[in-house]
Design a protein around this motif. Structure first.
Motif, PDB file in Angstrom:
ATOM      1  N   GLU A 111       0.857  -1.191   0.000  1.00  0.00           N
ATOM      2  CA  GLU A 111       0.000   0.000   0.000  1.00  0.00           C
ATOM      3  C   GLU A 111       0.887   1.233   0.000  1.00  0.00           C
ATOM      4  OE1 GLU A 111      -3.277   2.297   2.804  1.00  0.00           O
ATOM      5  OE2 GLU A 111      -2.400   0.422   3.497  1.00  0.00           O
ATOM      6  N   LEU A 112       0.623   2.116  -0.962  1.00  0.00           N
ATOM      7  CA  LEU A 112       1.335   3.395  -1.023  1.00  0.00           C
ATOM      8  C   LEU A 112       0.650   4.337  -0.035  1.00  0.00           C
ATOM      9  CD1 LEU A 112       1.654   3.789  -4.908  1.00  0.00           C
ATOM     10  CD2 LEU A 112       3.307   2.784  -3.316  1.00  0.00           C
ATOM     11  N   ILE A 113       1.355   4.649   1.029  1.00  0.00           N
ATOM     12  CA  ILE A 113       0.798   5.518   2.063  1.00  0.00           C
ATOM     13  C   ILE A 113       0.760   6.945   1.515  1.00  0.00           C
ATOM     14  CG2 ILE A 113       1.122   6.359   4.428  1.00  0.00           C
ATOM     15  CD1 ILE A 113       2.636   3.697   4.947  1.00  0.00           C
ATOM     16  N   GLN A 114      -0.276   7.677   1.828  1.00  0.00           N
ATOM     17  CA  GLN A 114      -0.508   9.065   1.400  1.00  0.00           C
ATOM     18  C   GLN A 114      -0.957   9.176  -0.061  1.00  0.00           C
ATOM     19  OE1 GLN A 114       3.326  10.616   2.464  1.00  0.00           O
ATOM     20  NE2 GLN A 114       2.633  11.242   4.495  1.00  0.00           N
ATOM     21  N   VAL A 115      -1.334   8.071  -0.680  1.00  0.00           N
ATOM     22  CA  VAL A 115      -1.929   8.109  -2.018  1.00  0.00           C
ATOM     23  C   VAL A 115      -3.387   7.699  -1.838  1.00  0.00           C
ATOM     24  CG1 VAL A 115      -1.889   7.131  -4.343  1.00  0.00           C
ATOM     25  CG2 VAL A 115       0.259   7.552  -3.140  1.00  0.00           C
ATOM     26  N   LYS A 116      -4.317   8.510  -2.356  1.00  0.00           N
ATOM     27  CA  LYS A 116      -5.732   8.266  -2.094  1.00  0.00           C
ATOM     28  C   LYS A 116      -6.372   7.289  -3.070  1.00  0.00           C
ATOM     29  CE  LYS A 116      -6.296  12.668   0.158  1.00  0.00           C
ATOM     30  NZ  LYS A 116      -6.791  14.003   0.107  1.00  0.00           N
ATOM     31  N   THR A 117      -5.937   7.295  -4.322  1.00  0.00           N
ATOM     32  CA  THR A 117      -6.536   6.404  -5.311  1.00  0.00           C
ATOM     33  C   THR A 117      -5.463   5.572  -5.989  1.00  0.00           C
ATOM     34  OG1 THR A 117      -6.407   8.150  -6.963  1.00  0.00           O
ATOM     35  CG2 THR A 117      -8.498   7.918  -5.820  1.00  0.00           C
ATOM     36  N   HIS A 119      -3.826   2.994  -4.837  1.00  0.00           N
ATOM     37  CA  HIS A 119      -2.705   2.896  -3.907  1.00  0.00           C
ATOM     38  C   HIS A 119      -2.411   1.468  -3.448  1.00  0.00           C
ATOM     39  CE1 HIS A 119      -6.300   3.113  -1.449  1.00  0.00           C
ATOM     40  NE2 HIS A 119      -5.619   2.524  -0.471  1.00  0.00           N
ATOM     41  N   LEU A 120      -3.276   0.519  -3.818  1.00  0.00           N
ATOM     42  CA  LEU A 120      -3.071  -0.882  -3.455  1.00  0.00           C
ATOM     43  C   LEU A 120      -2.465  -1.610  -4.641  1.00  0.00           C
ATOM     44  CD1 LEU A 120      -6.473  -1.543  -1.655  1.00  0.00           C
ATOM     45  CD2 LEU A 120      -4.275  -0.959  -0.612  1.00  0.00           C
ATOM     46  N   ILE A 121      -1.416  -2.376  -4.378  1.00  0.00           N
ATOM     47  CA  ILE A 121      -0.668  -2.974  -5.480  1.00  0.00           C
ATOM     48  C   ILE A 121      -0.304  -4.413  -5.155  1.00  0.00           C
ATOM     49  CG2 ILE A 121       1.481  -2.825  -6.822  1.00  0.00           C
ATOM     50  CD1 ILE A 121       1.318   0.209  -6.422  1.00  0.00           C
ATOM     51  N   TYR A 122      -0.482  -5.281  -6.143  1.00  0.00           N
ATOM     52  CA  TYR A 122      -0.052  -6.670  -6.041  1.00  0.00           C
ATOM     53  C   TYR A 122       1.342  -6.773  -6.664  1.00  0.00           C
ATOM     54  CZ  TYR A 122       0.400 -11.625  -6.963  1.00  0.00           C
ATOM     55  OH  TYR A 122       0.876 -12.907  -7.018  1.00  0.00           O
ATOM     56  N   VAL A 123       2.268  -7.434  -5.972  1.00  0.00           N
ATOM     57  CA  VAL A 123       3.650  -7.577  -6.424  1.00  0.00           C
ATOM     58  C   VAL A 123       3.838  -8.993  -6.959  1.00  0.00           C
ATOM     59  CG1 VAL A 123       6.073  -7.465  -5.741  1.00  0.00           C
ATOM     60  CG2 VAL A 123       4.402  -5.977  -4.625  1.00  0.00           C
ATOM     61  N   ASP A 124       4.200  -9.121  -8.232  1.00  0.00           N
ATOM     62  CA  ASP A 124       4.479 -10.420  -8.847  1.00  0.00           C
ATOM     63  C   ASP A 124       5.970 -10.480  -9.156  1.00  0.00           C
ATOM     64  OD1 ASP A 124       4.773 -12.691 -10.422  1.00  0.00           O
ATOM     65  OD2 ASP A 124       2.914 -12.359 -11.525  1.00  0.00           O
ATOM     66  N   LEU A 133      -4.516  -2.625  -7.833  1.00  0.00           N
ATOM     67  CA  LEU A 133      -5.757  -3.247  -7.376  1.00  0.00           C
ATOM     68  C   LEU A 133      -6.832  -2.198  -7.123  1.00  0.00           C
ATOM     69  CD1 LEU A 133      -4.116  -5.666  -4.766  1.00  0.00           C
ATOM     70  CD2 LEU A 133      -4.786  -6.207  -7.118  1.00  0.00           C
ATOM     71  N   GLN A 134      -8.085  -2.639  -7.050  1.00  0.00           N
ATOM     72  CA  GLN A 134      -9.195  -1.727  -6.768  1.00  0.00           C
ATOM     73  C   GLN A 134      -9.025  -1.128  -5.371  1.00  0.00           C
ATOM     74  OE1 GLN A 134     -13.129  -3.317  -7.539  1.00  0.00           O
ATOM     75  NE2 GLN A 134     -12.310  -4.661  -9.133  1.00  0.00           N
ATOM     76  N   ASP A 135      -9.340   0.155  -5.253  1.00  0.00           N
ATOM     77  CA  ASP A 135      -9.136   0.886  -4.001  1.00  0.00           C
ATOM     78  C   ASP A 135      -9.926   0.321  -2.821  1.00  0.00           C
ATOM     79  OD1 ASP A 135      -7.328   2.738  -5.059  1.00  0.00           O
ATOM     80  OD2 ASP A 135      -8.946   4.017  -5.781  1.00  0.00           O
TER      81      ASP A 135
END
Length: 153
Positions: A111-117, A119-124, A133-135
């Motif tokens: 999760e990218l902190i301080q990013v509102k939209t 900001h969730l990311i899957y790492v492959d 990913l969807q917020d």
């Protein structure tokens, strides 16, 4: 006669001692260097990732919108730099920096902190890519291929 014999023995023992000390110092330095290299192993997720995603208001690519260029740099100290640029030219370039955190044990979601939209990311790590990913849910988008950021080599 005793003095000439005594002086060479002292000099030779000092010289031998210096050689042993230099060799020992070299071995210690080599061991220290290898320990430091082992400790500074760079995490596999560190790097720069790039891609083109749908614009911020879309959940998939649309014909009338060229989308948004995304450049995300993940650093070893868990900081990031995120650059998002609208390819339609309607919005200014957005550059965000901050910290991120992993939201699971195996470090496959962050999760990218301080990013509102977005900001969730899957790492492959196997494929060397990130997937946005969807917020609200943290689930994949239906058009998941539109939300891929590939690691820049």
């Amino acid at each position: 006669m005793k003095k000439p014999l005594l002086i060479p023995l002292i000099a030779s023992s000092v010289l031998l001692g210096c050689q042993d000390s230099k060799q020992s110092d070299h071995e210690n330095k080599t061991q220290t260097d290898s320990i430091l290299q082992h400790k500074i192993t760079v995490a596999k997720w560190v790097g720069e990732y790039q891609g083109t995603t749908p614009c911020m208001s879309c959940i998939s690519r649309c014909e009338e919108c060229p989308g948004m260029a995304v450049d995300l740099v993940l650093n070893q100290d868990q900081t990031y730099t995120l650059k998002r640029e609208s390819l339609s030219g309607h919005n200014e370039v957005e550059i965000l920096t901050g910290r991120f955190r992993f939201s699971n044990q195996d470090q496959s979601k962050l999760e990218l902190i301080q990013v509102k939209t977005r900001h969730l990311i899957y790492v492959d790590l196997e494929q060397q890519l990130l997937e946005i990913l969807q917020d609200n849910t943290g689930h994949l988008y239906a058009s998941e291929a539109d939300f891929i950021l590939e690691k820049k080599v």
